[in-house]
Write a protein that holds these residues in place. Sequence first.
Motif, PDB file in Angstrom:
ATOM      1  N   VAL A 121     -16.671 -23.102  90.454  1.00 37.72           N
ATOM      2  CA  VAL A 121     -17.540 -21.995  90.044  1.00 37.72           C
ATOM      3  C   VAL A 121     -18.321 -22.375  88.789  1.00 37.72           C
ATOM      4  CG1 VAL A 121     -17.544 -19.627  89.153  1.00 37.72           C
ATOM      5  CG2 VAL A 121     -16.156 -20.210  91.150  1.00 37.72           C
ATOM      6  N   LEU A 122     -17.644 -22.957  87.813  1.00 38.62           N
ATOM      7  CA  LEU A 122     -18.319 -23.373  86.577  1.00 38.62           C
ATOM      8  C   LEU A 122     -19.368 -24.448  86.858  1.00 38.62           C
ATOM      9  CD1 LEU A 122     -15.438 -23.499  83.951  1.00 38.62           C
ATOM     10  CD2 LEU A 122     -17.452 -22.032  83.914  1.00 38.62           C
ATOM     11  N   PHE A 123     -19.031 -25.405  87.706  1.00 38.05           N
ATOM     12  CA  PHE A 123     -19.986 -26.464  88.041  1.00 38.05           C
ATOM     13  C   PHE A 123     -21.234 -25.880  88.683  1.00 38.05           C
ATOM     14  CE2 PHE A 123     -21.779 -29.519  91.058  1.00 38.05           C
ATOM     15  CZ  PHE A 123     -22.108 -30.551  90.184  1.00 38.05           C
ATOM     16  N   ALA A 124     -21.039 -24.948  89.608  1.00 36.09           N
ATOM     17  CA  ALA A 124     -22.184 -24.324  90.279  1.00 36.09           C
ATOM     18  C   ALA A 124     -23.062 -23.582  89.280  1.00 36.09           C
ATOM     19  CB  ALA A 124     -21.711 -23.385  91.380  1.00 36.09           C
ATOM     20  N   ALA A 125     -22.429 -22.880  88.348  1.00 31.10           N
ATOM     21  CA  ALA A 125     -23.195 -22.129  87.340  1.00 31.10           C
ATOM     22  C   ALA A 125     -23.960 -23.076  86.419  1.00 31.10           C
ATOM     23  CB  ALA A 125     -22.255 -21.248  86.525  1.00 31.10           C
ATOM     24  N   PHE A 126     -23.318 -24.125  85.990  1.00 32.36           N
ATOM     25  CA  PHE A 126     -23.978 -25.057  85.081  1.00 32.36           C
ATOM     26  C   PHE A 126     -24.943 -25.990  85.791  1.00 32.36           C
ATOM     27  CE2 PHE A 126     -20.448 -23.921  82.206  1.00 32.36           C
ATOM     28  CZ  PHE A 126     -21.223 -23.532  81.117  1.00 32.36           C
TER      29      PHE A 126
ATOM     30  N   ASP B  73     -27.130 -25.247  88.043  1.00 31.37           N
ATOM     31  CA  ASP B  73     -28.437 -24.598  88.042  1.00 31.37           C
ATOM     32  C   ASP B  73     -29.105 -24.755  86.674  1.00 31.37           C
ATOM     33  OD1 ASP B  73     -30.490 -22.904  89.319  1.00 31.37           O
ATOM     34  OD2 ASP B  73     -29.872 -21.447  87.804  1.00 31.37           O
ATOM     35  N   LYS B  74     -28.334 -24.551  85.613  1.00 26.47           N
ATOM     36  CA  LYS B  74     -28.883 -24.701  84.259  1.00 26.47           C
ATOM     37  C   LYS B  74     -29.303 -26.142  83.990  1.00 26.47           C
ATOM     38  CE  LYS B  74     -26.380 -20.906  82.052  1.00 26.47           C
ATOM     39  NZ  LYS B  74     -27.449 -19.964  82.130  1.00 26.47           N
ATOM     40  N   ILE B  75     -28.500 -27.096  84.425  1.00 25.11           N
ATOM     41  CA  ILE B  75     -28.823 -28.508  84.227  1.00 25.11           C
ATOM     42  C   ILE B  75     -30.086 -28.874  84.992  1.00 25.11           C
ATOM     43  CG2 ILE B  75     -28.051 -30.868  84.735  1.00 25.11           C
ATOM     44  CD1 ILE B  75     -25.161 -29.822  84.116  1.00 25.11           C
ATOM     45  N   GLU B  76     -30.192 -28.425  86.244  1.00 16.72           N
ATOM     46  CA  GLU B  76     -31.389 -28.724  87.042  1.00 16.72           C
ATOM     47  C   GLU B  76     -32.638 -28.127  86.401  1.00 16.72           C
ATOM     48  OE1 GLU B  76     -30.206 -27.230  90.877  1.00 16.72           O
ATOM     49  OE2 GLU B  76     -29.594 -29.235  91.549  1.00 16.72           O
ATOM     50  N   ARG B  77     -32.534 -26.912  85.896  1.00 17.24           N
ATOM     51  CA  ARG B  77     -33.689 -26.271  85.258  1.00 17.24           C
ATOM     52  C   ARG B  77     -34.020 -26.937  83.922  1.00 17.24           C
ATOM     53  NH1 ARG B  77     -35.071 -20.903  87.450  1.00 17.24           N
ATOM     54  NH2 ARG B  77     -33.915 -20.750  89.405  1.00 17.24           N
TER      55      ARG B  77
ATOM     56  N   GLU C 113     -37.173 -27.048  95.455  1.00 16.25           N
ATOM     57  CA  GLU C 113     -35.769 -26.757  95.772  1.00 16.25           C
ATOM     58  C   GLU C 113     -35.118 -25.867  94.697  1.00 16.25           C
ATOM     59  OE1 GLU C 113     -35.026 -31.015  98.108  1.00 16.25           O
ATOM     60  OE2 GLU C 113     -34.237 -30.716  96.094  1.00 16.25           O
ATOM     61  N   ILE C 114     -35.433 -26.128  93.447  1.00 14.74           N
ATOM     62  CA  ILE C 114     -34.802 -25.403  92.359  1.00 14.74           C
ATOM     63  C   ILE C 114     -35.386 -23.999  92.199  1.00 14.74           C
ATOM     64  CG2 ILE C 114     -34.483 -25.333  89.848  1.00 14.74           C
ATOM     65  CD1 ILE C 114     -34.476 -28.476  90.021  1.00 14.74           C
ATOM     66  N   TYR C 115     -36.705 -23.884  92.265  1.00 20.97           N
ATOM     67  CA  TYR C 115     -37.352 -22.615  91.913  1.00 20.97           C
ATOM     68  C   TYR C 115     -37.755 -21.735  93.103  1.00 20.97           C
ATOM     69  CZ  TYR C 115     -37.355 -24.318  87.157  1.00 20.97           C
ATOM     70  OH  TYR C 115     -36.953 -24.769  85.933  1.00 20.97           O
TER      71      TYR C 115
END
Length: 196
Positions: free
Chosen positions: A27-32, A34-38, A191-193
């Motif tokens: 769960v933490l990896f998934a949340a972070f 997205d932040k890392i990709e952005r 893919e990200i946005y």
Amino acid sequence: MAKKSGVGKFVKRLLVLLLVLLVAGTVLFAAFQDKIERWEYPIEYSEYVTYYADKYDIDPLMLYAFIRTESNFNPKADSDAGARGLMQITEVTFDWIKTKIAPTEDLTFEDLYDPETNIRFGSYFVSYCLLRYQDDLATAAAAYHSGWGTVDGLLSQAEYSADGKTLDHYPYPQMRLYVKKITSSYQRYQEIYTAS
């Protein structure tokens, strides 16, 4: 027997704890992630990018891909080739674009350090390249990087273009790398946005 059941309970508790940690980590990896990709593929200067993308009928995410590739969002960037600003425009290209979109404005090459001016000029240039090469991003990117003369010359050679309109192969390593950076960056931005 008591020892075995005590060990069994310990192992079960340990497995449950490991499972909880694994789920929490996922769960933490998934949340972070997205932040890392952005963070890796940022959206900056959105007021200008959105305005000029709309004006020149370009996907804003495509402009972000060019800005990221060209300057990594550094408005004061300079290249060895003398290009400057967010979208790395050379003086010759600046002078040509100025005749098209700002012939009466008191702008100089120095003004390309201004984010809005640079995005305005760069957006026009991207749109012109896309129009010239039938909206083929890879061929337009090659022209943005190496010039129309170079791309037009390659289009006339069957080993680089099967249809004479879009490039299939890139004979120059820098051109090939640049086109790959633009197209893959644009794909990642999409893919990200746009994934939701």
